[in-house]
Design an enzyme around this catalytic site. Structure first.
Site, PDB file in Angstrom:
ATOM      1  N   SER A  86      42.605  58.468  15.477  1.00 26.77           N
ATOM      2  CA  SER A  86      43.296  57.955  14.291  1.00 26.77           C
ATOM      3  C   SER A  86      43.415  58.961  13.158  1.00 26.77           C
ATOM      4  O   SER A  86      44.109  58.699  12.175  1.00 26.77           O
ATOM      5  CB  SER A  86      42.571  56.708  13.773  1.00 26.77           C
ATOM      6  N   TYR A  87      42.760  60.102  13.257  1.00 23.52           N
ATOM      7  CA  TYR A  87      42.798  61.059  12.159  1.00 23.52           C
ATOM      8  C   TYR A  87      44.167  61.734  12.078  1.00 23.52           C
ATOM      9  O   TYR A  87      44.589  62.425  13.008  1.00 23.52           O
ATOM     10  CB  TYR A  87      41.720  62.127  12.313  1.00 23.52           C
ATOM     11  N   SER A  88      44.836  61.528  10.958  1.00 25.43           N
ATOM     12  CA  SER A  88      46.134  62.148  10.702  1.00 25.43           C
ATOM     13  C   SER A  88      47.106  61.944  11.863  1.00 25.43           C
ATOM     14  O   SER A  88      47.762  62.875  12.322  1.00 25.43           O
ATOM     15  CB  SER A  88      45.975  63.641  10.391  1.00 25.43           C
TER      16      SER A  88
END
Length: 329
Positions: free
Chosen positions: A60-62
């Site tokens: 889900s990061y960036s």
């Protein structure tokens, strides 16, 4: 760099884990303070050159661009058999807290199988060393989640599994289900622990210590609040919406904690970040704090913190101003 076992496994990790949430396309997801590839590369290289072999990211990061950068940097600066790569599943590939999409988030069998394959593709790897659930999923039967994670391990796509922030009773229940069925158990807990948020000391820390689960705390510097004087602002502090959700209700007491950190740091002649991180790293149940860095100097502070040994008196002074916080899961 010193190396320790990850929990009770045979896996050797550096005493610091590089958190890779800082790396990613600032125009993707909900974190405009992230660093693009050009700005991220020297920090990752600096970590490798100083002996860090443990790297943590998430799908889900960036919007997945963190995993893409990490995969690229791993190939540029490391040997795969020497590194420990961790990622997570639960939130959709957009930012945590983003719009809900059926079957694109959570811990169903479908979501886990889709998630691991997508993460491996972005990372450019055939397996990760640690595959973590990013949160507890109350909408999916625990048996379904634990069997799916076990199958991911048995398929060779992950070597170990771990969990992240949840209630201690939820974590204990998931472990019991795994043991009952002979499935793979969690070997790590990635939870929120720092001088401004110590609620984990009530239940989760004793549980992990008793069960031999290695803790790899996130945000050991409280998203930078413990690393600088209270009045100082940064680009991240002005745009990181999560900071308010974590700490807004206890600002008066939190300020006293930050001032205690500043006082001890001044007496020692060391940066505040080293004192605050040393408090986390000295806890016996902690295998490796997860540290993020947007500058190589911040990484140097984190590395130096491993040599800081706080006295009992200093620890007492750091802990004295703390007041209970609302639980953040």
């Amino acid at each position: 760099m010193d190396y320790v076992k990850l929990g009770q496994t045979g896996l050797d990790i550096s005493r610091l884990c590089l958190g890779c949430m800082t790396f990613g396309d600032p125009d993707a997801g909900a974190h405009p303070w992230t660093l693009n590839e050009e700005a991220s590369r020297p920090i990752f290289r600096h970590a490798v050159e100083n002996g860090i072999n443990f790297f943590d990211t998430a799908n889900s990061y960036s919007a997945g661009t963190s995993e893409r950068m990490v995969g690229k940097f791993l190939k540029e600066f490391t040997r795969r058999d020497e590194t420990v790569v961790a990622t997570k599943v639960y939130f959709p590939e957009g930012a945590a807290g983003g719009p809900w999409h059926p079957n694109r988030q959570g811990l169903s069998r479908k979501a886990i199988f889709t998630g691991i394959d997508a993460s491996l593709q972005r990372l450019g790897l055939d397996h990760v060393d640690l595959y973590q659930i990013h949160r507890f999923d109350p909408t999916t039967p625990i048996e379904e989640t634990m069997e799916a994670l076990h199958d991911v391990v048995k398929a060779g796509k992950a070597r170990y599994i771990g969990a992240s922030s949840m209630y201690a009773w939820q974590f204990a229940k998931m472990q019991v289900v795994a043991v009952r069925h002979g499935w793979t158990r969690f070997v790590t807990m990635q939870n929120h622990l720092n001088l401004l948020y110590r609620e984990e000391e009530r239940e989760m820390v004793p549980l992990c210590e008793d069960e031999g689960v290695g803790m790899i705390p996130w945000s050991p510097l409280a998203r930078g609040r413990l690393a600088r004087p209270w009045e100082t602002e940064t680009g991240r502090s002005r745009t990181d919406a999560v900071i308010g959700r974590l700490y807004a209700k206890t600002e008066a007491a939190d300020r006293e904690v930050v001032e205690a950190v500043a006082k001890i740091a001044a007496a020692r002649g060391t940066p505040m970040a080293q004192v605050a991180l040393a408090w986390v790293a000295q806890k016996p149940v902690v295998s490796a704090p997860i540290v993020g860095a947007s500058k190589t100097a911040q990484l140097d502070d984190a590395l130096a913190a491993l040599s800081v040994k706080l006295s009992a008196e200093e620890i007492a002074a750091l802990e004295a101003p703390y007041v209970p916080h609302d639980l953040v899961i």
